[in-house]
Motif scaffolding. Sequence first.
Motif, PDB file in Angstrom:
ATOM      1  N   SER A  10       0.829  -1.206   0.000  1.00  0.00           N
ATOM      2  CA  SER A  10       0.000   0.000   0.000  1.00  0.00           C
ATOM      3  C   SER A  10       0.862   1.254   0.000  1.00  0.00           C
ATOM      4  O   SER A  10       0.618   2.201  -0.765  1.00  0.00           O
ATOM      5  N   GLN A  11       1.880   1.268   0.830  1.00  0.00           N
ATOM      6  CA  GLN A  11       2.756   2.442   0.921  1.00  0.00           C
ATOM      7  C   GLN A  11       3.609   2.590  -0.332  1.00  0.00           C
ATOM      8  O   GLN A  11       3.805   3.700  -0.840  1.00  0.00           O
ATOM      9  N   ARG A  12       4.098   1.490  -0.849  1.00  0.00           N
ATOM     10  CA  ARG A  12       4.984   1.534  -2.010  1.00  0.00           C
ATOM     11  C   ARG A  12       4.301   2.140  -3.226  1.00  0.00           C
ATOM     12  O   ARG A  12       4.896   2.915  -3.972  1.00  0.00           O
ATOM     13  N   PHE A  13       3.031   1.795  -3.431  1.00  0.00           N
ATOM     14  CA  PHE A  13       2.336   2.235  -4.634  1.00  0.00           C
ATOM     15  C   PHE A  13       1.343   3.377  -4.376  1.00  0.00           C
ATOM     16  O   PHE A  13       0.549   3.713  -5.257  1.00  0.00           O
ATOM     17  N   GLY A  14       1.379   3.951  -3.200  1.00  0.00           N
ATOM     18  CA  GLY A  14       0.516   5.094  -2.936  1.00  0.00           C
ATOM     19  C   GLY A  14      -0.959   4.764  -2.926  1.00  0.00           C
ATOM     20  O   GLY A  14      -1.781   5.514  -3.447  1.00  0.00           O
ATOM     21  N   LEU A  15      -1.301   3.623  -2.291  1.00  0.00           N
ATOM     22  CA  LEU A  15      -2.696   3.183  -2.211  1.00  0.00           C
ATOM     23  C   LEU A  15      -3.077   3.026  -0.742  1.00  0.00           C
ATOM     24  O   LEU A  15      -3.181   1.908  -0.230  1.00  0.00           O
ATOM     25  N   PRO A  16      -3.304   4.123  -0.036  1.00  0.00           N
ATOM     26  CA  PRO A  16      -3.596   4.028   1.404  1.00  0.00           C
ATOM     27  C   PRO A  16      -4.861   3.231   1.674  1.00  0.00           C
ATOM     28  O   PRO A  16      -5.866   3.369   0.960  1.00  0.00           O
TER      29      PRO A  16
END
Length: 521
Positions: free
Chosen positions: A141-147
């Motif tokens: 989630s953090q790596r791809f900006g998907l909170p």
Amino acid sequence: MDGSCPPSLARERQREPESVLSLRGITKRFGALVANDAISLELKAGEVLALLGENGAGKSTLMSILFGHYTADEGEIEVFGRPLAPGLPRAALAAGIGMVHQHFTLADNLGVLDNVMMGTEPWWQPFSRRAAARARLLEVSQRFGLPVQPEARVGSLSVGERQRVEILKALYRGARILILDEPTAVLTPQESEALFRTLAQMVAGGLSIIFISHKLDEVLRVSHRVAVLRGGRLVAEAPTREATQAQLALWMVGHAVEGVKRTPARQVGDAVCVLDHVRTGGEGRDRLLDVSLGLRAGEITAVAGVSGNGQVALAELLCGTRRATGGSVQLMGRALPASPARLVRRGVARIPEDRHAVGVVGDLPVWENAVSERLRNAAFSRWLWVRRAAARAHARRVEQAFDVRGAGLDAPARALSGGNMQKLILGRALLAPDAANNKTARLIVAHQPTWGLDIGAVAYVQQQLIAARDAGAAVLLISDDLDEVLALGDRVAVMHGGRLGEPRPASAWTREAIGMAMAGS
């Protein structure tokens, strides 16, 4: 997020990237129909490839072959330089291919983490490794900006958040190639902007994406390269920077397509249907809460909103398949009957949201579907006997007047493409049973009438709705597509959480204002 537009993904790269996916000579036949005809495509690392085509052009078949749901009759596929075993979805998943469908496949009663983990652990494992799975989910989630909140119940999430979970499901399983099928179809403008920012971040993180969409402005914005299918063949392939919307439409359809431009209503008449403080039953947000609305002759009233905010309840109420639990509904000065057959006789025409499950009976022939909602009309039946000659003659008029192609009167309706199936439904709704009587319907309830259609079919359906308005019908257009709402609506209202805002002239709205209202602001 700062609300600013992300930079175009179609940017120059420093070096030629390697190929991550190669399809060579893919051919698939269904009997005499050649769905894919020797198609060869490549997808490169860090690339967004837009795949375009009309309904029935072969896009879904090609993606089904790639994902292992179909086996190609000819051709081969390589993923990261290795042959992909045909007809095995688990082989595609293991090779790093993930797909996010237009219609989400999530369990609403489960949490985000449960949905993401579903099917990833062996049945014989004595316990679930939830802590490790949660940590991996948060890392992806953090790596791809998907909170995301791992414990949040999916049923409580917005549509944009659910789509985020679907993408995370694929990334959690190690997808390095992501197929997005109509990813913005049910998103607000603000959610679409967030998705575009996410795509930029995913590409920067090393993912490659196949982007399937009918929205040509989005295609030009997010892709590096476009590939166009028509009639099962690859007819065009070009860098996005060298293409225009007009050129893409020409490649898709084979001829220039004129978009529908909104023209003012010629003459607005009296109210055909009036809802006064109406409430309905239903679960969650799929109900009406104190809704008032007047639908006037010669006018298109467009209702915008994210799916699941009461639009289904509104459409079903006006088509007679749902009852009001409070308030009143008047149709031409009389109480609205909760009977679809009686409403059809009183001049109500419906274009349902799901053309496959509700709009037609797929196994029945085209001619029977063309008269199915009016079988009790004296023109088509007598003493419980169907007047086949009259019914077939009417079906032929529908076929000719609404340009229904590709099957024939005796073919099953499921053989029609999406666009032609929608034309059949339009003709059934709008063409009078009596050839000598061209009187249009009094009230037309059009729920997502262009959902999933290609640019040519969209223009045709929209032109027919404008023609019905100009002939004096009151048209209720329920749509998630803001371009459609602003192009067709004389008045626009926004639905959120089962409540309907005050209708205002289309000229009084901006896309941003509608998007905010759709989000409940």
